[in-house]
Design a protein around this motif. Sequence first.
Motif, PDB file in Angstrom:
ATOM      1  N   THR A   1      38.487  13.499  60.946  1.00  0.00           N
ATOM      2  CA  THR A   1      39.211  12.529  61.761  1.00  0.00           C
ATOM      3  C   THR A   1      39.277  12.985  63.215  1.00  0.00           C
ATOM      4  N   GLU A   2      39.424  12.021  64.095  1.00  0.00           N
ATOM      5  CA  GLU A   2      39.505  12.311  65.526  1.00  0.00           C
ATOM      6  C   GLU A   2      40.726  13.163  65.853  1.00  0.00           C
ATOM      7  N   ALA A   3      41.854  12.869  65.210  1.00  0.00           N
ATOM      8  CA  ALA A   3      43.099  13.561  65.534  1.00  0.00           C
ATOM      9  C   ALA A   3      43.042  15.049  65.225  1.00  0.00           C
ATOM     10  N   ALA A   4      42.230  15.431  64.251  1.00  0.00           N
ATOM     11  CA  ALA A   4      42.135  16.843  63.873  1.00  0.00           C
ATOM     12  C   ALA A   4      41.576  17.687  65.007  1.00  0.00           C
ATOM     13  N   GLN A   5      40.839  17.039  65.920  1.00  0.00           N
ATOM     14  CA  GLN A   5      40.233  17.755  67.044  1.00  0.00           C
ATOM     15  C   GLN A   5      41.009  17.590  68.345  1.00  0.00           C
ATOM     16  N   MET A   6      42.104  16.859  68.300  1.00  0.00           N
ATOM     17  CA  MET A   6      42.859  16.600  69.527  1.00  0.00           C
ATOM     18  C   MET A   6      43.576  17.845  70.036  1.00  0.00           C
ATOM     19  N   GLU A   7      43.778  17.882  71.325  1.00  0.00           N
ATOM     20  CA  GLU A   7      44.554  18.954  71.938  1.00  0.00           C
ATOM     21  C   GLU A   7      46.047  18.681  71.744  1.00  0.00           C
ATOM     22  N   HIS A   8      46.857  19.669  72.078  1.00  0.00           N
ATOM     23  CA  HIS A   8      48.318  19.562  72.044  1.00  0.00           C
ATOM     24  C   HIS A   8      48.828  19.263  70.634  1.00  0.00           C
ATOM     25  N   GLN A   9      48.315  20.025  69.656  1.00  0.00           N
ATOM     26  CA  GLN A   9      48.832  19.915  68.301  1.00  0.00           C
ATOM     27  C   GLN A   9      50.286  20.405  68.291  1.00  0.00           C
ATOM     28  N   VAL A  10      51.124  19.714  67.555  1.00  0.00           N
ATOM     29  CA  VAL A  10      52.549  20.047  67.499  1.00  0.00           C
ATOM     30  C   VAL A  10      52.784  21.096  66.417  1.00  0.00           C
ATOM     31  N   SER A  11      53.626  22.069  66.708  1.00  0.00           N
ATOM     32  CA  SER A  11      53.855  23.165  65.769  1.00  0.00           C
ATOM     33  C   SER A  11      54.536  22.684  64.500  1.00  0.00           C
ATOM     34  N   LYS A  12      54.347  23.437  63.422  1.00  0.00           N
ATOM     35  CA  LYS A  12      54.958  23.112  62.137  1.00  0.00           C
ATOM     36  C   LYS A  12      56.475  23.090  62.242  1.00  0.00           C
ATOM     37  N   GLU A  13      57.031  24.031  63.002  1.00  0.00           N
ATOM     38  CA  GLU A  13      58.477  24.112  63.144  1.00  0.00           C
ATOM     39  C   GLU A  13      59.040  22.879  63.827  1.00  0.00           C
ATOM     40  N   VAL A  14      58.372  22.418  64.880  1.00  0.00           N
ATOM     41  CA  VAL A  14      58.833  21.237  65.607  1.00  0.00           C
ATOM     42  C   VAL A  14      58.711  19.997  64.726  1.00  0.00           C
ATOM     43  N   LYS A  15      57.610  19.885  63.995  1.00  0.00           N
ATOM     44  CA  LYS A  15      57.427  18.727  63.105  1.00  0.00           C
ATOM     45  C   LYS A  15      58.513  18.701  62.029  1.00  0.00           C
ATOM     46  N   SER A  16      58.815  19.852  61.463  1.00  0.00           N
ATOM     47  CA  SER A  16      59.846  19.918  60.424  1.00  0.00           C
ATOM     48  C   SER A  16      61.207  19.516  60.972  1.00  0.00           C
ATOM     49  N   ARG A  17      61.523  19.986  62.162  1.00  0.00           N
ATOM     50  CA  ARG A  17      62.813  19.652  62.754  1.00  0.00           C
ATOM     51  C   ARG A  17      62.911  18.176  63.072  1.00  0.00           C
ATOM     52  N   ARG A  18      61.845  17.585  63.598  1.00  0.00           N
ATOM     53  CA  ARG A  18      61.857  16.158  63.904  1.00  0.00           C
ATOM     54  C   ARG A  18      61.961  15.318  62.632  1.00  0.00           C
ATOM     55  N   CYS A  19      61.305  15.757  61.560  1.00  0.00           N
ATOM     56  CA  CYS A  19      61.433  15.041  60.286  1.00  0.00           C
ATOM     57  C   CYS A  19      62.880  15.045  59.813  1.00  0.00           C
ATOM     58  N   ARG A  20      63.529  16.194  59.914  1.00  0.00           N
ATOM     59  CA  ARG A  20      64.938  16.285  59.492  1.00  0.00           C
ATOM     60  C   ARG A  20      65.823  15.389  60.355  1.00  0.00           C
ATOM     61  N   ASP A  21      65.580  15.416  61.669  1.00  0.00           N
ATOM     62  CA  ASP A  21      66.400  14.615  62.580  1.00  0.00           C
ATOM     63  C   ASP A  21      66.248  13.124  62.299  1.00  0.00           C
ATOM     64  N   LEU A  22      65.008  12.678  62.089  1.00  0.00           N
ATOM     65  CA  LEU A  22      64.773  11.265  61.841  1.00  0.00           C
ATOM     66  C   LEU A  22      65.343  10.855  60.483  1.00  0.00           C
ATOM     67  N   ALA A  23      65.211  11.724  59.491  1.00  0.00           N
ATOM     68  CA  ALA A  23      65.757  11.426  58.169  1.00  0.00           C
ATOM     69  C   ALA A  23      67.281  11.279  58.226  1.00  0.00           C
ATOM     70  N   ALA A  24      67.929  12.113  59.046  1.00  0.00           N
ATOM     71  CA  ALA A  24      69.389  12.027  59.175  1.00  0.00           C
ATOM     72  C   ALA A  24      69.799  10.710  59.819  1.00  0.00           C
ATOM     73  N   VAL A  25      69.059  10.283  60.836  1.00  0.00           N
ATOM     74  CA  VAL A  25      69.341   9.006  61.497  1.00  0.00           C
ATOM     75  C   VAL A  25      69.177   7.859  60.509  1.00  0.00           C
ATOM     76  N   GLN A  26      68.075   7.873  59.761  1.00  0.00           N
ATOM     77  CA  GLN A  26      67.813   6.786  58.824  1.00  0.00           C
ATOM     78  C   GLN A  26      68.834   6.763  57.693  1.00  0.00           C
ATOM     79  N   GLN A  27      69.255   7.930  57.233  1.00  0.00           N
ATOM     80  CA  GLN A  27      70.227   7.983  56.146  1.00  0.00           C
ATOM     81  C   GLN A  27      71.552   7.353  56.557  1.00  0.00           C
ATOM     82  N   GLU A  28      71.959   7.559  57.803  1.00  0.00           N
ATOM     83  CA  GLU A  28      73.194   6.955  58.301  1.00  0.00           C
ATOM     84  C   GLU A  28      73.048   5.444  58.392  1.00  0.00           C
ATOM     85  N   ILE A  29      71.876   4.977  58.821  1.00  0.00           N
ATOM     86  CA  ILE A  29      71.622   3.530  58.871  1.00  0.00           C
ATOM     87  C   ILE A  29      71.692   2.937  57.473  1.00  0.00           C
TER      88      ILE A  29
END
Length: 374
Positions: free
Chosen positions: A277-305
């Motif tokens: 895939t094209e994205a696999a070769q893209m620059e500025h890959q986001v770190s695993k730690e940042v992705k995990s934190r954003r997933c948690r943050d978004l899940a918390a927002v959605q759970q409240e909704i």
Amino acid sequence: MIRRAVVKNPDAFIVATGCLAQIDPSRISAIHGVDCVIGNTNKLEVLEKIRAYIGGELHKEETVYIQSPPFSPAPLYEPMELLATRHARATVKIEDGCNSHCAYCIISTARGPARSKAPEDTLREVAHLAAAGYKEVILTGIELASYTGDLPALVKEIGNIPGIERIRLGSLDPAYLTPARIDKLREGSKLAPHFHISLQSGCTATLNRMRRKYNREMALRNLRHLKERFPEAQFFADIIVGFPGETEEDFQETVDFIQQIQFLHLHIFPYSKRAGTEAAQMEHQVSKEVKSRRCRDLAAVQQEIKREILENVVKKGTPLPVLFETEENGVAIGHTHHFMEIEVQGSGLRGEIRPVLPIATDGDHLSGILVEND
């Protein structure tokens, strides 16, 4: 999963099929114990091999590897018909393949170009399912928005089939949901007010990098119109978090989008690389730690909704039609027309659509009591 199947039952005839078998059959063929590898262009050959094995015409020492040929430029829709399912609702596939080439996805290669089941074949299949007692059908596809027929017209015709009480649609691209199409879908009175949106992101910059067909403004406009025409509608969505180049500001745009539309449920995925895939070769890959934190943050927002939506349903005090799907220990569980899960005390309800009064919620599910029909 393949290795686990081999270990758990070494005498079984192990067949590997689907997208990975189409893209990289040699990788699966190298796994000890696999008896047959079939991709997506000739998947129904699986049945022939299983019948041969059961009939004693094919033995495990005669391992069969079948490499699926590439998709033709205009493949035909593979004929298949569902006559029964172990579920209380029936899924009817009406589309396969995809003509999009999103930067993160390999589906267009694994499934081939978009093609559709003929309307008359779909109507015949649904009629058979209705005769077998199914009251609800879900129309699905790899990319349902690529269905070449008139989807709103098909929904309307299915609604005229005796026995069918409600219809759901699989995941839809926001670009498909134009005001004109939404208005036509509204004419199908049996269509459930529950829509799964293939959103992926609520940020225009991210959507552009993903090579999606819409931007933030278009998606907001279309979903708001959908809510106007289906006032009871509840939305589900797929979200990819941490796509290459996604900044904190980009992520917050997605959070804001989710808050504006008020999604009942989200499937949240941290971006992961897919070979080819094209994205696999893209620059500025986001770190695993940042992705995990954003997933948690978004899940918390959605759970409240979700909690607020369910609490409002209980406060409203209006009975809702529920299709019951499972029963255990005197508790029956099903889903409302807008796909809220609800449980009641009762038995013998599986496959039935009955009115239920929601009386409580734990923030994730509803509980209620059966309402006797007048």
